[in-house]
Scaffold this motif. Structure first.
Motif, PDB file in Angstrom:
ATOM      1  N   ILE A 339      38.799  28.678  46.316  1.00 26.03           N
ATOM      2  CA  ILE A 339      38.915  29.593  46.671  1.00 26.03           C
ATOM      3  C   ILE A 339      37.322  30.365  46.178  1.00 26.03           C
ATOM      4  N   THR A 340      37.346  30.147  45.203  1.00 25.13           N
ATOM      5  CA  THR A 340      36.023  29.833  44.689  1.00 25.13           C
ATOM      6  C   THR A 340      34.911  29.999  45.381  1.00 25.13           C
ATOM      7  N   ASN A 341      35.111  28.652  45.754  1.00 27.44           N
ATOM      8  CA  ASN A 341      33.184  28.001  46.542  1.00 27.44           C
ATOM      9  C   ASN A 341      33.288  29.517  48.216  1.00 27.44           C
ATOM     10  N   ARG A 342      34.364  29.310  48.676  1.00 29.52           N
ATOM     11  CA  ARG A 342      34.491  29.591  49.850  1.00 29.52           C
ATOM     12  C   ARG A 342      34.084  31.456  49.869  1.00 29.52           C
ATOM     13  N   VAL A 343      34.567  32.123  48.635  1.00 22.90           N
ATOM     14  CA  VAL A 343      34.089  33.888  48.367  1.00 22.90           C
ATOM     15  C   VAL A 343      32.360  33.851  48.168  1.00 22.90           C
ATOM     16  N   ILE A 344      31.625  32.724  46.736  1.00 25.72           N
ATOM     17  CA  ILE A 344      30.493  32.309  46.624  1.00 25.72           C
ATOM     18  C   ILE A 344      29.807  31.635  48.053  1.00 25.72           C
TER      19      ILE A 344
END
Ligand code: PLP
Length: 397
Positions: A339-344
């Motif tokens: 999720i963090t990767n996608r958001v960034i």
């Protein structure tokens, strides 16, 4: 350019962001298509006063017009270096009054570790699990993340690790210990703050056994957590401060500060206990001095806490489980690294720069310039919420 970047310039990972930079100003970076990106990373906590800050730029230009490199560190008297060290001493507690200027954070760590050995005549060094203090052999030896250093062993012998915030572990600091090094907010670990009283207990134990307490302020330092240095939030006085990153608002730099009594041991027996060609470089020192003057003459440091509040008010979302950190060194935590990767990545597409933390995949790095405005914070947070909403939908969460 992209082809040549991959072909000729060494990479740090197989998948760099590879954004082609045109210019940067204030809180914005512009790519070659003139797309503006709001910068919530600040060159990874380095651009304290944003991009192209007038006071810093003028100090650099003025110094370049007078002289640049003239001699190795420590031989000649060069105004910006002396003035910086003096102003720094005036803004930190006694007996921390003597600063050795170097070129990077990792070199500052090396210097501090050498100083601890020289002062105590002992060899053991203690660090914390999940700590990051730099990437050269000595500083890598005190990095608390085995996976990233195994390939480079053997490293320094006689290094031991404790858990950050674990008071019982402090018994590992003994009369054999030269020094303990720790961050005042663990950066790579996910912006982990010390519990109430932990740093005081470290101080007490170091005093009890005669070991040096070294604080790594490379990331929290220079105003990011409301005070000039992170340790000043916790009512302790360390023996050595290690600094870098934001010290010169984006120029390559490092330094370590200790008492006169301790630091003077480094130049004798053996002579030249630490030497460097470019440390204290006058142009870098001018940028450091301009940065420090701006910080102590304005209320930018105090404002970081107000800005933190605004971030916390705006970043409320089901996919944000908590927000770690302090001041303008904060990390919203999502439920997973994916999720963090996608958001960034989504935020980058939408014109907002965010980044990762070294050892904690769920953390989203938010370390904007201290000069970031309320309007920019609102603009950036709206983008983050939009990205989180999209990820929530995509993953059916
Ligand atoms: C806490 C800490 N210590 C040391 C360093 C190393 O500094 P440099 O990259 O300037 O060598 C960093 C850089 O990320 C850091 O965050």
């Amino acid at each position: 350019m992209k082809e040549d970047f991959y072909k000729y310039q060494a990479q740090t990972s197989p998948n760099p962001l590879a954004m082609e930079i045109s210019h940067a100003k204030g809180s914005y970076i512009y790519d070659k298509n003139n797309k503006a990106y709001l910068d919530f990373v600040a060159g990874v906590s380095a651009c304290t006063l944003g991009h192209q800050h007038e006071r810093v730029n003028n100090a650099i230009k003025d110094q370049l017009d007078k002289y640049s490199h003239v001699m190795v560190y420590g031989e000649y008297i060069q105004d910006p270096s002396v003035e910086f060290c003096k102003l720094l001493a005036e803004n930190i507690p006694a007996p921390l009054n003597k600063t050795y200027l170097v070129n990077s954070g990792t070199e500052a760590t090396e210097g501090a570790l050498k100083l601890a050995k020289r002062v105590t005549g002992r060899s053991q060094l203690i660090s914390c699990f999940n700590a990051y203090h730099g990437n050269t052999m000595g500083s890598m030896s005190v990095m608390g993340f085995e996976e990233r250093k195994r390939a480079f062993r053997p490293l320094l012998p006689d290094v031991d690790f404790i858990h950050f915030n674990c008071v019982e572990d402090l018994q590992k600091i003994t009369t054999k210990t030269a020094g303990i090094i720790l961050e005042t907010i663990q950066g790579g670990a996910g912006f982990v703050e010390p519990f109430d009283g932990f740093l005081t207990k470290v101080r007490e134990r170091c005093t009890e056994v005669g070991a040096l307490m070294i604080v790594d302020e490379i990331q929290p330092g220079f105003g990011r957590t409301g005070k000039l240095f992170g340790f000043q939030n916790y009512d302790v006085v360390p023996d050595v401060i290690v600094m870098g990153k934001g010290m010169a608002s984006g120029m390559p730099v490092g330094a370590f500060t200790a008492s006169d009594e301790h630091m003077n041991l480094l130049y004798d027996n053996p002579r030249f206990g630490h030497i460097t060609t470019f440390g204290g470089h006058p142009v870098i020192a001018a940028a450091s001095l301009a940065t420090l003057r701006e910080l102590v003459e304005t209320d930018l440091m105090a404002q970081t806490l107000e800005k933190e509040k605004l971030f916390r008010e705006l970043l409320v979302h089901p996919l944000i489980e908590e927000i770690r950190g302090r001041g303008l060194m904060i990390a919203p935590m999502t439920p997973s690294a994916d999720i963090t990767n996608r958001v960034i990545m989504k935020c980058q597409d939408k014109g907002l720069i965010l980044f990762w933390l070294l050892f904690e995949g769920k953390a989203i790095r938010i370390t904007p310039p201290l000069t970031v405005s309320e309007t920019e914070i609102k603009e950036g947070c709206a983008i983050i919420i939009e990205a989180l909403n999209e990820v929530q939908k995509e993953l059916g969460l």
